[in-house]
Design an enzyme around this catalytic site. Structure first.
Site, PDB file in Angstrom:
ATOM      1  N   GLU A  10       0.825  -1.201   0.000  1.00 19.46           N
ATOM      2  CA  GLU A  10       0.000   0.000   0.000  1.00 19.46           C
ATOM      3  C   GLU A  10       0.864   1.257   0.000  1.00 19.46           C
ATOM      4  O   GLU A  10       2.070   1.202   0.276  1.00 19.46           O
ATOM      5  CB  GLU A  10      -0.914   0.015   1.225  1.00 19.46           C
ATOM      6  CG  GLU A  10      -0.160   0.086   2.546  1.00 19.46           C
ATOM      7  CD  GLU A  10      -1.071   0.423   3.702  1.00 19.46           C
ATOM      8  OE1 GLU A  10      -1.430   1.601   3.835  1.00 19.46           O
ATOM      9  OE2 GLU A  10      -1.403  -0.493   4.483  1.00 19.46           O
TER      10      GLU A  10
ATOM     11  N   LYS B  67      -4.604  -3.871  15.531  1.00 23.10           N
ATOM     12  CA  LYS B  67      -4.050  -3.135  16.662  1.00 23.10           C
ATOM     13  C   LYS B  67      -5.004  -3.193  17.851  1.00 23.10           C
ATOM     14  O   LYS B  67      -6.228  -3.157  17.692  1.00 23.10           O
ATOM     15  CB  LYS B  67      -3.787  -1.676  16.273  1.00 23.10           C
ATOM     16  CG  LYS B  67      -2.622  -1.513  15.313  1.00 23.10           C
ATOM     17  CD  LYS B  67      -2.315  -0.063  15.037  1.00 23.10           C
ATOM     18  CE  LYS B  67      -1.126   0.074  14.087  1.00 23.10           C
ATOM     19  NZ  LYS B  67      -0.793   1.479  13.783  1.00 23.10           N
TER      20      LYS B  67
END
Length: 359
Positions: free
Chosen positions: A79, A214
């Site tokens: 990305e 996360k």
């Protein structure tokens, strides 16, 4: 933007002389351009292929990537949001180059994905990567919903997980490496804040290699949503799904696989069965970085408590948490983030190589 870079519209790809005239024009432009012979040949071949099949050339594929795809060699998508929105210049450029090198060292071809002047690019030149790194946050952050708008205004765009997935899959890439995937945010039962990454994983057949979710997010609910959406979730060499800075999340992974070859077999089965969905591969933090990861996890817990005390909610939550975690760790969270991406790249390259050798 040069005419050779302009997407070829579908009505130009018709029987007769229109596409031949367009190809002749492209060939003349490439011949006069100051580019390498190999790059020129690769770009023309890509255009020929699309014209011959009547497809609109809606993206530009880097010659090295196009050659690897034609030869069925390993390619790993990367990305560009981490380049423009993840860290300052020149650290972002150095990191992007190092991650690409990790992929090459693993035997695969890196394909960093971005939108430049309204055209999706699959694989970037050194100059293009530097342009994005220097531009930083001035480049639009592009999710699925934003792709058409950025293309329509011929702007630059840094692709998130969901946008990178779409463009990588359209180009024929099967493996994508990122830092961590988005998920269900804490308090989503009232805010409805759920990452577009999860929906994309349900409808785009791509293997996404990350360090998990996360812990600022709601990991159990994220895994529940992925189950509802029918997305295969794999933990690499561990029983629990990783929580980015921690190898354990308290959530048992639906599937544990221990080798790149096993994961490649699962990806192949997903494609052969035409399930139409992606595969999430969670890679635990290396044991050598576990102690540092524990320090970051402690900072995350403190930042979450502070956010609750200050009644920070909704869209303001994530920016507050990320900034506060950075402050509390003295930059450790960023350096560890970079190491995790590199580790994911090593694993992703190995998976892509194993997938390329599947019968």
């Amino acid at each position: 933007m040069a005419d050779s870079d302009r997407p070829i519209e579908g009505d130009e790809c018709v029987e007769g002389g229109a596409w031949r005239r367009r190809l002749a024009n492209l060939s003349a432009q490439f011949s006069s351009a100051k580019v390498g012979v190999a790059e020129r040949a690769g770009s023309i071949t890509s255009v020929i292929s699309r014209l011959a099949t009547g497809q609109a050339a809606a993206m530009v594929v880097h010659p090295d990537v196009a050659k690897a795809l034609r030869e069925r060699r390993a390619v790993v998508a990367l990305e560009s949001t981490i380049v423009c929105h993840g860290m300052p210049y020149p650290q972002n450029l150095q990191t992007a180059n190092e991650v690409e090198d990790v992929v090459r060292d693993g035997g695969a071809v890196p394909a960093t994905i971005a939108i430049l002047e309204g055209v999706p690019h699959i694989g970037l030149t050194a100059e293009q990567l530097q342009h994005l790194a220097r531009s930083g946050a001035a480049v639009a952050k592009v999710s699925r919903r934003d792709i058409a708008a950025v293309v329509a205004r011929r702007g630059d765009g840094a692709t998130t997980v969901s946008a990178t997935m779409i463009l990588a899959a359209r180009a024929g890439i099967n493996v994508f490496v990122t830092g961590g995937i988005g998920g269900v945010h804490r308090g989503a039962e009232t805010t409805m804040d759920v990452s577009a990454d999860l929906t994309e994983l349900s409808r785009t057949p791509l293997a996404v290699v990350s360090a998990g979710v996360k812990s600022i997010l709601d990991i159990p609910r994220t895994l529940e949503v992925l189950e509802t959406l029918g997305v295969a979730v794999v933990s690499y060499g561990a029983d629990e799904f990783p929580a980015f800075f921690s190898g354990t999340s308290g959530c048992r992974a639906p599937t544990r696989l221990d080798t790149p070859q096993q994961i490649a077999a699962l990806i192949s089965a997903t494609h052969n069965l035409q399930l139409g969905s992606g595969v999430v591969i969670g890679v635990p933090i290396p044991s050598s970085s576990a102690a540092q990861g524990a320090k970051v996890e402690a900072a995350i817990s403190r930042a979450l408590a502070e956010a609750a005390k200050k009644k920070i909610q909704g869209a303001a939550t994530t920016p507050f948490l990320l900034e506060r975690i950075q402050q509390l760790t003295g930059g450790l969270s960023l350096s560890l983030n970079i190491e995790l991406v590199k580790n994911n790249a090593r694993v992703g390259a190995a998976i892509a190589v194993a997938l390329a050798t599947q019968p």
